[in-house]
Scaffold this motif. Structure first.
Motif, PDB file in Angstrom:
ATOM      1  N   ASN A  29       0.814  -1.221   0.000  1.00 19.20           N
ATOM      2  CA  ASN A  29       0.000   0.000   0.000  1.00 19.20           C
ATOM      3  C   ASN A  29       0.847   1.270   0.000  1.00 19.20           C
ATOM      4  OD1 ASN A  29      -2.435  -1.521   0.238  1.00 19.20           O
ATOM      5  ND2 ASN A  29      -1.973  -1.794   2.397  1.00 19.20           N
ATOM      6  N   LEU A  30       2.137   1.147   0.307  1.00 16.81           N
ATOM      7  CA  LEU A  30       3.020   2.313   0.364  1.00 16.81           C
ATOM      8  C   LEU A  30       3.810   2.515  -0.925  1.00 16.81           C
ATOM      9  CD1 LEU A  30       4.548   1.755   3.920  1.00 16.81           C
ATOM     10  CD2 LEU A  30       2.551   3.127   3.313  1.00 16.81           C
ATOM     11  N   MET A  31       3.830   1.498  -1.764  1.00 15.48           N
ATOM     12  CA  MET A  31       4.677   1.526  -2.960  1.00 15.48           C
ATOM     13  C   MET A  31       4.255   2.607  -3.951  1.00 15.48           C
ATOM     14  SD  MET A  31       7.112  -0.675  -2.849  1.00 15.48           S
ATOM     15  CE  MET A  31       7.580  -1.665  -1.442  1.00 15.48           C
ATOM     16  N   PRO A  32       5.247   3.108  -4.719  1.00 16.83           N
ATOM     17  CA  PRO A  32       4.940   4.097  -5.757  1.00 16.83           C
ATOM     18  C   PRO A  32       4.112   3.479  -6.883  1.00 16.83           C
ATOM     19  CG  PRO A  32       7.313   3.602  -5.691  1.00 16.83           C
ATOM     20  CD  PRO A  32       6.661   2.809  -4.604  1.00 16.83           C
ATOM     21  N   GLU A  33       3.541   4.343  -7.720  1.00 15.63           N
ATOM     22  CA  GLU A  33       2.690   3.872  -8.817  1.00 15.63           C
ATOM     23  C   GLU A  33       3.444   3.036  -9.840  1.00 15.63           C
ATOM     24  OE1 GLU A  33       0.561   7.113 -10.571  1.00 15.63           O
ATOM     25  OE2 GLU A  33      -0.406   7.646  -8.679  1.00 15.63           O
ATOM     26  N   ASN A  34       4.763   3.249  -9.959  1.00 11.11           N
ATOM     27  CA  ASN A  34       5.528   2.530 -10.984  1.00 11.11           C
ATOM     28  C   ASN A  34       6.015   1.158 -10.513  1.00 11.11           C
ATOM     29  OD1 ASN A  34       7.479   3.529  -9.202  1.00 11.11           O
ATOM     30  ND2 ASN A  34       8.981   3.909 -10.812  1.00 11.11           N
ATOM     31  N   ILE A  35       5.310   0.587  -9.523  1.00  8.40           N
ATOM     32  CA  ILE A  35       5.672  -0.758  -9.063  1.00  8.40           C
ATOM     33  C   ILE A  35       5.247  -1.772 -10.126  1.00  8.40           C
ATOM     34  CG2 ILE A  35       3.528  -1.063  -7.757  1.00  8.40           C
ATOM     35  CD1 ILE A  35       5.270  -2.640  -5.702  1.00  8.40           C
ATOM     36  N   SER A  36       6.133  -2.717 -10.420  1.00  9.90           N
ATOM     37  CA  SER A  36       5.794  -3.728 -11.417  1.00  9.90           C
ATOM     38  C   SER A  36       5.575  -5.101 -10.785  1.00  9.90           C
ATOM     39  CB  SER A  36       6.882  -3.812 -12.493  1.00  9.90           C
ATOM     40  OG  SER A  36       8.123  -4.169 -11.926  1.00  9.90           O
ATOM     41  N   LYS A  37       6.024  -5.256  -9.520  1.00  8.11           N
ATOM     42  CA  LYS A  37       5.846  -6.547  -8.866  1.00  8.11           C
ATOM     43  C   LYS A  37       5.889  -6.353  -7.349  1.00  8.11           C
ATOM     44  CE  LYS A  37       7.692 -11.241  -9.014  1.00  8.11           C
ATOM     45  NZ  LYS A  37       8.672 -12.122  -9.646  1.00  8.11           N
ATOM     46  N   PHE A  38       5.017  -7.068  -6.647  1.00  7.25           N
ATOM     47  CA  PHE A  38       5.048  -7.103  -5.184  1.00  7.25           C
ATOM     48  C   PHE A  38       4.587  -8.492  -4.766  1.00  7.25           C
ATOM     49  CE2 PHE A  38       3.717  -6.801  -0.838  1.00  7.25           C
ATOM     50  CZ  PHE A  38       4.616  -5.900  -0.283  1.00  7.25           C
ATOM     51  N   GLU A  39       5.389  -9.150  -3.938  1.00  8.32           N
ATOM     52  CA  GLU A  39       5.065 -10.505  -3.530  1.00  8.32           C
ATOM     53  C   GLU A  39       5.537 -10.730  -2.097  1.00  8.32           C
ATOM     54  OE1 GLU A  39       6.607 -14.860  -5.010  1.00  8.32           O
ATOM     55  OE2 GLU A  39       6.483 -13.263  -6.501  1.00  8.32           O
ATOM     56  N   VAL A  40       4.632 -11.185  -1.232  1.00  7.37           N
ATOM     57  CA  VAL A  40       5.001 -11.539   0.140  1.00  7.37           C
ATOM     58  C   VAL A  40       5.601 -12.938   0.083  1.00  7.37           C
ATOM     59  CG1 VAL A  40       4.151 -11.998   2.465  1.00  7.37           C
ATOM     60  CG2 VAL A  40       3.209 -10.087   1.161  1.00  7.37           C
ATOM     61  N   LEU A  41       6.841 -13.069   0.550  1.00  2.80           N
ATOM     62  CA  LEU A  41       7.550 -14.352   0.491  1.00  2.80           C
ATOM     63  C   LEU A  41       7.428 -15.140   1.792  1.00  2.80           C
ATOM     64  CD1 LEU A  41      10.808 -13.059  -1.230  1.00  2.80           C
ATOM     65  CD2 LEU A  41       8.836 -14.143  -2.323  1.00  2.80           C
TER      66      LEU A  41
END
Length: 135
Positions: A29-41
């Motif tokens: 929810n904090l990431m910038p708009e240009n995030i291309s991937k987010f994954e909880v490991l």
């Protein structure tokens, strides 16, 4: 190299803010708009990538409730930390500042200083709204 975000005021207690930042899935929810991937490991580790940048894995390294959370690089070529310092203003308000620290050669530091500074500023500026939405 040490970079600091501006301090942001959050309309939640220091404990609520700490709890939000302790849950690594909330960093999406904090990431910038240009995030291309987010994954909880894992429950203390996540991976993210911004467009045009390599993937970065961050792991929760240390916590001092309700005042500090330290995330660090989990593997990869560069070693750095991202620290969230939380200060209580009153029972329902807290202040957060993010601090990025890493050891880089002069050439690397020059190349990454701008993008990382913008990144931690974005994380900080997205925090008040994200915490109020989720918490």
């Amino acid at each position: 190299m040490k970079l600091e975000s501006p301090k942001v005021t959050v309309n939640k207690s220091a404990q609520d803010t700490f709890n939000f930042l302790s849950d690594v899935k909330n960093f999406e929810n904090l990431m910038p708009e240009n995030i291309s991937k987010f994954e909880v490991l894992d429950n203390d580790k996540f991976l993210f990538a911004l467009k045009g940048m390599p993937e970065i894995v961050l792991k929760k390294k240390e916590t001092t409730p309700p005042n500090q959370i330290v995330l660090g690089a989990a593997g990869g070529k560069i070693d750095f930390s991202l620290t969230g310092n939380i200060s209580e203003i009153d029972a329902t308000t807290s202040e957060v500042q993010l601090i990025f620290e890493g050891q880089f050669n002069a050439m690397m530091a020059m190349m990454i200083k701008g993008p990382i500074n913008k990144f931690i500023e974005t994380l900080a500026s997205n925090m008040p709204n994200a915490i109020n939405t989720v918490a």
